[in-house]
Design a protein around this motif. Structure first.
Motif, PDB file in Angstrom:
ATOM      1  N   LEU A 123      31.573  43.388  40.846  1.00  0.00           N
ATOM      2  CA  LEU A 123      30.347  43.460  40.059  1.00  0.00           C
ATOM      3  C   LEU A 123      30.366  42.448  38.918  1.00  0.00           C
ATOM      4  O   LEU A 123      29.348  41.816  38.612  1.00  0.00           O
ATOM      5  N   ALA A 124      31.543  42.251  38.310  1.00  0.00           N
ATOM      6  CA  ALA A 124      31.654  41.281  37.223  1.00  0.00           C
ATOM      7  C   ALA A 124      31.480  39.856  37.735  1.00  0.00           C
ATOM      8  O   ALA A 124      31.011  38.978  37.009  1.00  0.00           O
ATOM      9  N   ASP A 130      34.222  37.965  44.238  1.00  0.00           N
ATOM     10  CA  ASP A 130      33.268  38.861  44.898  1.00  0.00           C
ATOM     11  C   ASP A 130      33.438  38.866  46.413  1.00  0.00           C
ATOM     12  O   ASP A 130      32.567  39.349  47.140  1.00  0.00           O
ATOM     13  N   GLY A 144      36.204  47.086  42.745  1.00  0.00           N
ATOM     14  CA  GLY A 144      34.756  47.192  42.631  1.00  0.00           C
ATOM     15  C   GLY A 144      34.239  46.624  41.321  1.00  0.00           C
ATOM     16  O   GLY A 144      33.213  45.925  41.292  1.00  0.00           O
ATOM     17  N   GLU A 145      34.932  46.905  40.238  1.00  0.00           N
ATOM     18  CA  GLU A 145      34.539  46.357  38.938  1.00  0.00           C
ATOM     19  C   GLU A 145      34.626  44.836  38.948  1.00  0.00           C
ATOM     20  O   GLU A 145      33.770  44.141  38.385  1.00  0.00           O
ATOM     21  N   GLN A 146      35.659  44.321  39.598  1.00  0.00           N
ATOM     22  CA  GLN A 146      35.836  42.870  39.700  1.00  0.00           C
ATOM     23  C   GLN A 146      34.669  42.227  40.435  1.00  0.00           C
ATOM     24  O   GLN A 146      34.131  41.193  40.020  1.00  0.00           O
ATOM     25  N   GLU A 186      38.798  51.076  42.535  1.00  0.00           N
ATOM     26  CA  GLU A 186      37.887  51.066  41.402  1.00  0.00           C
ATOM     27  C   GLU A 186      37.957  49.729  40.674  1.00  0.00           C
ATOM     28  O   GLU A 186      36.929  49.145  40.318  1.00  0.00           O
ATOM     29  N   ARG A 187      39.167  49.216  40.473  1.00  0.00           N
ATOM     30  CA  ARG A 187      39.303  47.916  39.804  1.00  0.00           C
ATOM     31  C   ARG A 187      38.694  46.808  40.649  1.00  0.00           C
ATOM     32  O   ARG A 187      38.074  45.881  40.127  1.00  0.00           O
TER      33      ARG A 187
END
Length: 306
Positions: free
Chosen positions: A14-15, A175, A10-12, A7-8
């Protein structure tokens, strides 16, 4: 159960779309079909080198730093500062040049913590004896699953993705994800899982874990062998492309189906040409065996073991 590390990651990813992307320069060693990557933060010029190659001629037993020197020249030309020398696993198809690069460029040599499992297996295969440490101490750092680090100002996360070997990891940097041998280009498929400690079911679950990253995640691979009807080498794809088109494990392929395919396919494959020299060097962190009393170094050739 929630996969917090995934989850972290994936957030990274997208950010990362909101800031300058991590930059990657790839060096391809055709004799071993290996892609080594220099990944760097364009703002700070801090960088890492992933899965480097020490040239080795098996017939003569000669080593060469030609490929590594090309990486060094690039790093110096681009004024990069090497923070990490990252290994995705103990490779069975090429010798690592990480120790040589470290003497020239600095940086910490790192791999996944489960390298100790591989060291135990191959320490017995090669009868290394008690002088060979099986605690990963040949590396400067052993990454845990979900461990965070950074390349300059770009965040990174390590994901444990066993199956090809027990120790495989993927590095999600900005990414981009550097996935080692776990996946190949969509038209070529997936890694084998028949080496000591390999596990096709674990490999499937690791791949599905990677495929849960956002579709736009850039994937950088460690090898390419040019699939049928493709004339050029390739080593970059995306999660979305793998989910849609990987010939072995696209969306809709179940675990049992994959395991059956992988088991039958692996039974037809020859061992990698350099597996015996590669593994006994790479479990030492890429260091050659110590010289014997005549000043020469020797690699072992176990008979009738594989």
């Amino acid at each position: 159960m929630m996969d917090a590390a995934l989850e972290r990651a994936g957030e990274q990813i997208l950010a990362a779309a909101k800031r300058p992307s991590v930059q990657v320069e790839t060096f391809f060693d055709e004799p071993t079909f290996t892609a080594s990557h220099v990944v760097y933060d364009p703002a700070t010029r801090h960088a890492a080198i992933v899965d480097s190659v020490l040239n080795f001629d098996a017939a003569s037993g000669r080593t060469s730093t030609k490929g590594a020197d090309e990486i060094i020249a690039y790093v110096n030309r681009e004024s990069l500062m090497i923070d990490w020398l990252l290994e995705t696993h103990a490779h069975a198809d090429h010798l690592s040049a990480a120790p040589y690069l470290q003497t020239k460029l600095g940086g910490k040599l790192a791999i996944g913590r489960e390298i100790t499992t591989v060291q135990n297996v191959f320490g017995k295969v090669f009868n290394f004896g008690t002088e060979f440490a099986r605690d990963g101490s040949q590396f400067d750092h052993l990454f845990d699953d979900g461990e965070s680090f950074a390349i300059g100002e770009i965040p990174a996360i390590t994901l444990h993705v066993p199956g090809h070997t027990p120790a495989d990891v993927a590095y999600v940097i900005g990414d981009a994800a550097f996935v080692g041998d776990t996946l190949f280009m969509p038209d070529y498929g997936t890694a084998r899982a028949d080496f000591p400690g390999g596990d096709a079911r674990a490999l499937y679950r690791s791949i599905r874990r990677l495929m849960a990253l956002p579709d736009e995640t850039r994937l950088f691979l460690c090898h390419d062998y040019k699939a049928p009807n493709r004339d050029t080498y390739a080593w970059e794809t995306t999660v979305g492309a793998e989910r849609k088109g990987n010939v072995h494990v696209h969306d809709g392929i179940g675990e049992d189906e994959f395991v059956e395919m992988r088991t039958h396919r692996d039974a037809t494959l020859d061992l990698p040409h350099l597996i015996l020299p590669s593994v006994q060097v790479n479990v030492r962190g890429g260091r050659l065996p110590p010289p014997e009393d005549n000043g020469a170094r020797y690699l072992k050739l176990p008979l009738d073991v594989f």
